[in-house]
Each structure stands twice: as structure tokens, then as C-alpha cells.
Write a protein that holds these residues in place. Structure first.
Motif, PDB file in Angstrom:
ATOM      1  N   ALA A  46      -8.820  -5.239   5.622  1.00 44.46           N
ATOM      2  CA  ALA A  46      -8.019  -5.365   6.846  1.00 44.46           C
ATOM      3  C   ALA A  46      -6.811  -4.439   6.881  1.00 44.46           C
ATOM      4  O   ALA A  46      -6.016  -4.495   7.822  1.00 44.46           O
ATOM      5  CB  ALA A  46      -7.569  -6.807   7.084  1.00 44.46           C
ATOM      6  N   ALA A  47      -6.655  -3.602   5.893  1.00 45.20           N
ATOM      7  CA  ALA A  47      -5.539  -2.643   5.922  1.00 45.20           C
ATOM      8  C   ALA A  47      -5.976  -1.383   6.681  1.00 45.20           C
ATOM      9  O   ALA A  47      -7.112  -0.921   6.513  1.00 45.20           O
ATOM     10  CB  ALA A  47      -5.127  -2.270   4.503  1.00 45.20           C
ATOM     11  N   PRO A  48      -5.099  -0.825   7.509  1.00 46.49           N
ATOM     12  CA  PRO A  48      -5.450   0.414   8.222  1.00 46.49           C
ATOM     13  C   PRO A  48      -5.798   1.533   7.236  1.00 46.49           C
ATOM     14  O   PRO A  48      -5.237   1.598   6.144  1.00 46.49           O
ATOM     15  CB  PRO A  48      -4.171   0.741   9.005  1.00 46.49           C
ATOM     16  CG  PRO A  48      -3.435  -0.548   9.096  1.00 46.49           C
ATOM     17  CD  PRO A  48      -3.762  -1.309   7.848  1.00 46.49           C
ATOM     18  N   GLU A  49      -6.725   2.401   7.657  1.00 46.63           N
ATOM     19  CA  GLU A  49      -7.181   3.455   6.746  1.00 46.63           C
ATOM     20  C   GLU A  49      -6.029   4.349   6.286  1.00 46.63           C
ATOM     21  O   GLU A  49      -5.981   4.760   5.117  1.00 46.63           O
ATOM     22  CB  GLU A  49      -8.272   4.276   7.423  1.00 46.63           C
ATOM     23  CG  GLU A  49      -9.551   3.470   7.649  1.00 46.63           C
ATOM     24  CD  GLU A  49     -10.672   4.293   8.260  1.00 46.63           C
ATOM     25  OE1 GLU A  49     -10.435   5.481   8.575  1.00 46.63           O
ATOM     26  OE2 GLU A  49     -11.782   3.740   8.401  1.00 46.63           O
ATOM     27  N   ASP A  50      -5.115   4.641   7.178  1.00 43.14           N
ATOM     28  CA  ASP A  50      -4.002   5.516   6.780  1.00 43.14           C
ATOM     29  C   ASP A  50      -3.170   4.902   5.649  1.00 43.14           C
ATOM     30  O   ASP A  50      -2.586   5.623   4.838  1.00 43.14           O
ATOM     31  CB  ASP A  50      -3.085   5.802   7.974  1.00 43.14           C
ATOM     32  CG  ASP A  50      -3.715   6.796   8.932  1.00 43.14           C
ATOM     33  OD1 ASP A  50      -4.717   7.431   8.557  1.00 43.14           O
ATOM     34  OD2 ASP A  50      -3.215   6.935  10.061  1.00 43.14           O
ATOM     35  N   ARG A  51      -3.090   3.581   5.629  1.00 47.19           N
ATOM     36  CA  ARG A  51      -2.316   2.925   4.572  1.00 47.19           C
ATOM     37  C   ARG A  51      -3.073   2.977   3.250  1.00 47.19           C
ATOM     38  O   ARG A  51      -2.475   3.069   2.182  1.00 47.19           O
ATOM     39  CB  ARG A  51      -2.036   1.473   4.945  1.00 47.19           C
ATOM     40  CG  ARG A  51      -1.314   1.320   6.275  1.00 47.19           C
ATOM     41  CD  ARG A  51      -0.139   0.401   6.160  1.00 47.19           C
ATOM     42  NE  ARG A  51       0.882   0.930   5.280  1.00 47.19           N
ATOM     43  CZ  ARG A  51       1.864   0.209   4.749  1.00 47.19           C
ATOM     44  NH1 ARG A  51       1.944  -1.066   5.032  1.00 47.19           N
ATOM     45  NH2 ARG A  51       2.767   0.741   3.957  1.00 47.19           N
ATOM     46  N   ARG A  52      -4.392   2.921   3.309  1.00 50.64           N
ATOM     47  CA  ARG A  52      -5.177   2.891   2.067  1.00 50.64           C
ATOM     48  C   ARG A  52      -5.195   4.246   1.364  1.00 50.64           C
ATOM     49  O   ARG A  52      -5.587   4.335   0.200  1.00 50.64           O
ATOM     50  CB  ARG A  52      -6.594   2.396   2.366  1.00 50.64           C
ATOM     51  CG  ARG A  52      -6.604   0.907   2.705  1.00 50.64           C
ATOM     52  CD  ARG A  52      -7.986   0.411   3.056  1.00 50.64           C
ATOM     53  NE  ARG A  52      -8.969   0.728   2.033  1.00 50.64           N
ATOM     54  CZ  ARG A  52     -10.271   0.466   2.171  1.00 50.64           C
ATOM     55  NH1 ARG A  52     -10.720  -0.099   3.280  1.00 50.64           N
ATOM     56  NH2 ARG A  52     -11.115   0.770   1.206  1.00 50.64           N
ATOM     57  N   PHE A  55       0.815  -1.216   0.000  1.00 48.49           N
ATOM     58  CA  PHE A  55       0.000   0.000   0.000  1.00 48.49           C
ATOM     59  C   PHE A  55       0.850   1.268   0.000  1.00 48.49           C
ATOM     60  O   PHE A  55       0.318   2.361  -0.136  1.00 48.49           O
ATOM     61  CB  PHE A  55      -0.915   0.017   1.231  1.00 48.49           C
ATOM     62  CG  PHE A  55      -1.880  -1.134   1.282  1.00 48.49           C
ATOM     63  CD1 PHE A  55      -3.068  -1.077   0.589  1.00 48.49           C
ATOM     64  CD2 PHE A  55      -1.587  -2.270   2.008  1.00 48.49           C
ATOM     65  CE1 PHE A  55      -3.962  -2.142   0.617  1.00 48.49           C
ATOM     66  CE2 PHE A  55      -2.470  -3.342   2.049  1.00 48.49           C
ATOM     67  CZ  PHE A  55      -3.661  -3.282   1.353  1.00 48.49           C
ATOM     68  N   SER A  56       2.150   1.126   0.177  1.00 53.54           N
ATOM     69  CA  SER A  56       2.985   2.305   0.393  1.00 53.54           C
ATOM     70  C   SER A  56       3.022   3.189  -0.844  1.00 53.54           C
ATOM     71  O   SER A  56       2.960   2.720  -1.985  1.00 53.54           O
ATOM     72  CB  SER A  56       4.410   1.886   0.760  1.00 53.54           C
ATOM     73  OG  SER A  56       5.064   1.340  -0.364  1.00 53.54           O
ATOM     74  N   THR A  57       3.140   4.489  -0.592  1.00 53.74           N
ATOM     75  CA  THR A  57       3.302   5.437  -1.690  1.00 53.74           C
ATOM     76  C   THR A  57       4.524   5.066  -2.522  1.00 53.74           C
ATOM     77  O   THR A  57       4.492   5.140  -3.758  1.00 53.74           O
ATOM     78  CB  THR A  57       3.448   6.861  -1.132  1.00 53.74           C
ATOM     79  OG1 THR A  57       2.298   7.174  -0.339  1.00 53.74           O
ATOM     80  CG2 THR A  57       3.570   7.879  -2.261  1.00 53.74           C
ATOM     81  N   ASP A  58       5.590   4.642  -1.842  1.00 56.34           N
ATOM     82  CA  ASP A  58       6.823   4.297  -2.566  1.00 56.34           C
ATOM     83  C   ASP A  58       6.585   3.180  -3.578  1.00 56.34           C
ATOM     84  O   ASP A  58       7.055   3.251  -4.718  1.00 56.34           O
ATOM     85  CB  ASP A  58       7.919   3.862  -1.585  1.00 56.34           C
ATOM     86  CG  ASP A  58       8.548   5.040  -0.872  1.00 56.34           C
ATOM     87  OD1 ASP A  58       8.273   6.181  -1.277  1.00 56.34           O
ATOM     88  OD2 ASP A  58       9.303   4.808   0.089  1.00 56.34           O
ATOM     89  N   SER A  78      -5.794   1.797  -7.095  1.00 58.67           N
ATOM     90  CA  SER A  78      -6.751   1.212  -6.156  1.00 58.67           C
ATOM     91  C   SER A  78      -6.558   1.820  -4.781  1.00 58.67           C
ATOM     92  O   SER A  78      -5.430   2.073  -4.356  1.00 58.67           O
ATOM     93  CB  SER A  78      -6.552  -0.298  -6.076  1.00 58.67           C
ATOM     94  OG  SER A  78      -7.309  -0.827  -5.003  1.00 58.67           O
ATOM     95  N   THR A  79      -7.679   2.033  -4.076  1.00 58.32           N
ATOM     96  CA  THR A  79      -7.598   2.381  -2.650  1.00 58.32           C
ATOM     97  C   THR A  79      -8.282   1.304  -1.808  1.00 58.32           C
ATOM     98  O   THR A  79      -8.540   1.523  -0.628  1.00 58.32           O
ATOM     99  CB  THR A  79      -8.242   3.754  -2.349  1.00 58.32           C
ATOM    100  OG1 THR A  79      -9.641   3.688  -2.660  1.00 58.32           O
ATOM    101  CG2 THR A  79      -7.568   4.853  -3.135  1.00 58.32           C
ATOM    102  N   GLY A  80      -8.574   0.161  -2.425  1.00 60.65           N
ATOM    103  CA  GLY A  80      -9.190  -0.933  -1.681  1.00 60.65           C
ATOM    104  C   GLY A  80      -8.163  -1.617  -0.795  1.00 60.65           C
ATOM    105  O   GLY A  80      -6.947  -1.459  -0.983  1.00 60.65           O
ATOM    106  N   ASP A 106     -14.310   2.522  -2.923  1.00 56.85           N
ATOM    107  CA  ASP A 106     -15.296   1.492  -2.557  1.00 56.85           C
ATOM    108  C   ASP A 106     -16.433   2.139  -1.771  1.00 56.85           C
ATOM    109  O   ASP A 106     -16.195   2.809  -0.768  1.00 56.85           O
ATOM    110  CB  ASP A 106     -14.639   0.396  -1.723  1.00 56.85           C
ATOM    111  CG  ASP A 106     -13.599  -0.389  -2.516  1.00 56.85           C
ATOM    112  OD1 ASP A 106     -13.519  -0.194  -3.748  1.00 56.85           O
ATOM    113  OD2 ASP A 106     -12.868  -1.181  -1.893  1.00 56.85           O
ATOM    114  N   MET A 107     -17.672   1.876  -2.174  1.00 59.00           N
ATOM    115  CA  MET A 107     -18.808   2.622  -1.649  1.00 59.00           C
ATOM    116  C   MET A 107     -19.496   1.991  -0.445  1.00 59.00           C
ATOM    117  O   MET A 107     -20.535   2.486   0.001  1.00 59.00           O
ATOM    118  CB  MET A 107     -19.829   2.863  -2.767  1.00 59.00           C
ATOM    119  CG  MET A 107     -19.300   3.704  -3.905  1.00 59.00           C
ATOM    120  SD  MET A 107     -18.527   5.258  -3.361  1.00 59.00           S
ATOM    121  CE  MET A 107     -19.947   6.134  -2.699  1.00 59.00           C
TER     122      MET A 107
END
Lengths: 279, 62
Positions: free
Chosen positions: A94-100, A65-68, A89-91, A116-117
Motif C-alpha cells: 500500500a505504499a506509493p511506488e515513489d516511496r518504495r 520509507f524515506s531516504t532520511d 528492503s524495497t517492499g 519483490d517479484m
């Protein structure tokens, strides 16, 4: 939504190259590294895709999920392609919101990103929550960065959520909805169900369609008939036909592009896609 | 974060070979979806024998 193939409007073809769920253990042709994803994007662009939907993976195939890591993927795609539109993707179950949020923070930002809605179940014990507050947070960051959201509608309830979101959010115009058909929390796959969804989609919206596994070809073709757009690729489906693994993402794009043309829907160029989606 | 005792990382199994070791379920005797590994049941404090779909399916096939 009242469009149809009669109108002969260009069809936007999106290639979902990698995903975050299955990997090379399911189909060795699924690209996982930045270089592989760049190469696949270039082949899909040649085959008719104007948008590439991107996920990032670690070296062992698991989600990144990292920006890098997204930067590495985006750089590889931009270097390998001519002018394709990047959609991050931002899905992430179980990933923390900050990571998404991190995939939105590449330089430059992607032109598009998925949003994702609502909630969806994953396996027996997990739910990707996608609360309204988090949807609004992701959307706010997209707007700050000039990113156009693709609104991921996994089922009828998400359609309600989307209509409410469009009422409350200062979002891009036209809204771009992606209707998703398959198993689990997604909409049961059938042409009739797709048509029923369209009854509730605002007239001003553009509609994309995903079908998972064996439903990819039928529901995306239905979408082309009713004036919608199509997303195909190994993220959603590993097979070209039953028992025959797809040889590449481009193979799936090429088939859908040919079907669109045969149905009187010219495949949208990148410039046409930017015009259609207001990018 | 606890690990599933049945989750291994391998480069080769059967006819499949990968450059980087990846998730392999020793109960199912196969490579598993990468996402199944990074949100593995064992990492959420659940009991694989009761709560893992892969474990239960493999056990049922025996």
C-alpha cells in the motif's frame, strides 16, 4: 540447482532484523530505532551473519520509507559493525511506488536490496501489486546505483516471473533468488516444496531461503542441506522454539550458524559472501 | 485519510509499556502490529465492523 552439503561450500547467513509488519508488541527484543538496529546488526555479525536485511521504522513502530530514515539506519549499522553487507528492503504494501524507491537512495547506496517479484495479498483487502513495470523500475534504479538485487520469490508464480525477468533484464550474475515459505501468498512450507522449487531454479543461481514463524528453522536447515543459504531473524519469526520468544536476532543467527557448521557448511565470511554473490 | 474510530495510540496497556505511543485497537483491547495500523481498514474507507479481520475476530470472541 544441483548443489548440496557434500560440496562444503560456505553458507551465507542473512539476518532480517526488523521487518515492517509486527514490532515490539510481538517481541520486545525486536529492534525498531536506528540505534537498536545498529546494535542488533553488530551482534548478528559476531554470530555469523554476513548480510543484514534492513527496514526502517518511525518512532511509533510504523513503517518508514524515506531516504532520511534509511540513512539513519544505515549509518547506525555501519558505525556499529565491522564489514557487514547492507541489504535494504524495497517492499511495502500500500505504499506509493515513489516511496518504495527511496531506500535505494542512501549515500552510499546499500550493496544489496530486495526486489519483490510479483503480487502478494496482505490481510483481507490489500495486495502488494509489484507489477512487472514496477519490478523493472526498481531494478533499473538498483543497476544505476550498483546495487545487487535479491529476487524475492514468494511462490511458484513468482518463480515464473523471475525466470522471465532473468530473460529480459540485464541483471547481476549470479542471480540471487530468495525462496519464501509460510502462509498466505507465500509457498506452502515443506522440504518437498523447497526441493520442487529448486528443480526450476537456473543452475547458475544462488538460492536463499526464508521460512515464516515455526517454519523458519526447518526450511532454512533444508536449504543448508541442499547447498542453499539461510535468512533468519525476528522479521520472519519471533520465537526460538514453540512458546519461547527469541531473546534477540543474534540468538537465531547463532543457531543457524551452528547448524551450518555441523552440516559441513562453513559460515561465509563477508568477503566470501561478496565473492559468492558477485557483489 | 480517515481513521478507524477504534484505533488509538497508547503508551501503556496491561503489562506492555512503550516510550512512544503506538497503535492500540480498542475493540481487541491490545496493541496491534504497526503495519495493521498504517494500512488500517478505516483508512481505506472500509467499514471496520464488516471489513476488519481484527474487529471480526474480537466480536466473535465475545
Amino acid at each position: 540447482m544441483n548443489a548440496s552439503y557434500h560440496d562444503g561450500e560456505p553458507a551465507v547467513v542473512t539476518a532480517a532484523l526488523t521487518g515492517g509488519v509486527h514490532g515490539k508488541e510481538a517481541n520486545p527484543n525486536l529492534p525498531e530505532t536506528p540505534a537498536e538496529i545498529g546494535e542488533a546488526a553488530a551482534a548478528c555479525e559476531l554470530a555469523g551473519a554476513s548480510v543484514v536485511h534492513l527496514h526502517a521504522r518511525r518512532e511509533n513502530g510504523e513503517r518508514a520509507f524515506s531516504t532520511d530514515r534509511f540513512q539513519q539506519v544505515a549509518d547506525a549499522v555501519r558505525e556499529a559493525t565491522d564489514d557487514v553487507i547492507l541489504q535494504h528492503s524495497t517492499g511495502g504494501t500500500a505504499a506509493p511506488e515513489d516511496r518504495r524507491i527511496e531506500p535505494l537512495r542512501t549515500d552510499p547506496p546499500p550493496e544489496m536490496a530486495s526486489l519483490d517479484m510479483g503480487p502478494l495479498n496482505r490481510y483481507d483487502h490489500l495486495t502488494s501489486e509489484n507489477t512487472r513495470a514496477f519490478v523493472d523500475r526498481l531494478h533499473g534504479e538498483m543497476r544505476e546505483r550498483g546495487i545487487t538485487p535479491e529476487l524475492e520469490v514468494f511462490n511458484d508464480g513468482h518463480l515464473n516471473e523471475t525466470l522471465a525477468f532473468l530473460d529480459r533484464a540485464d541483471t547481476t550474475d549470479p542471480p540471487y533468488l530468495n525462496l519464501i515459505f509460510g502462509g498466505g501468498t507465500t509457498s506452502p512450507p515443506s522440504p518437498r516444496r523447497l526441493l520442487a522449487h529448486l528443480d526450476d531454479v537456473p543452475d547458475r543461481a544462488e538460492v536463499n531461503v526464508i521460512g515464516f514463524g515455526p517454519h523458519q528453522l526447518p526450511v532454512t536447515t533444508t536449504s543448508l542441506l541442499v547447498g542453499g543459504h539461510a535468512r533468519v531473524g525476528l522479521e520472519d519469526n519471533c520465537y526460538y522454539r514453540r512458546g519461547e520468544p527469541a531473546t534477540s536476532n543474534a540468538q537465531l543467527v547463532e543457531r543457524t550458524a551452528e547448524i551450518a557448521e555441523q552440516l559441513g557448511r562453513p559460515v561465509a565470511t563477508t568477503a566470501e559472501t561478496r565473492s559468492i554473490l558477485g557483489l | 485519510m480517515a481513521e478507524c474510530p477504534h484505533l488509538e495510540y497508547r503508551e501503556t496497556a496491561g503489562e506492555q509499556t512503550f516510550e512512544t505511543a503506538r497503535a492500540y485497537c480498542a475493540v481487541a483491547d491490545e496493541f496491534v502490529q504497526p503495519m495493521r495500523a498504517d494500512i488500517c481498514t478505516g483508512r481505506y474507507g472500509l467499514a471496520p465492523s464488516e471489513d476488519c479481520e481484527i474487529y471480526r475476530e474480537a466480536a466473535a470472541d465475545r
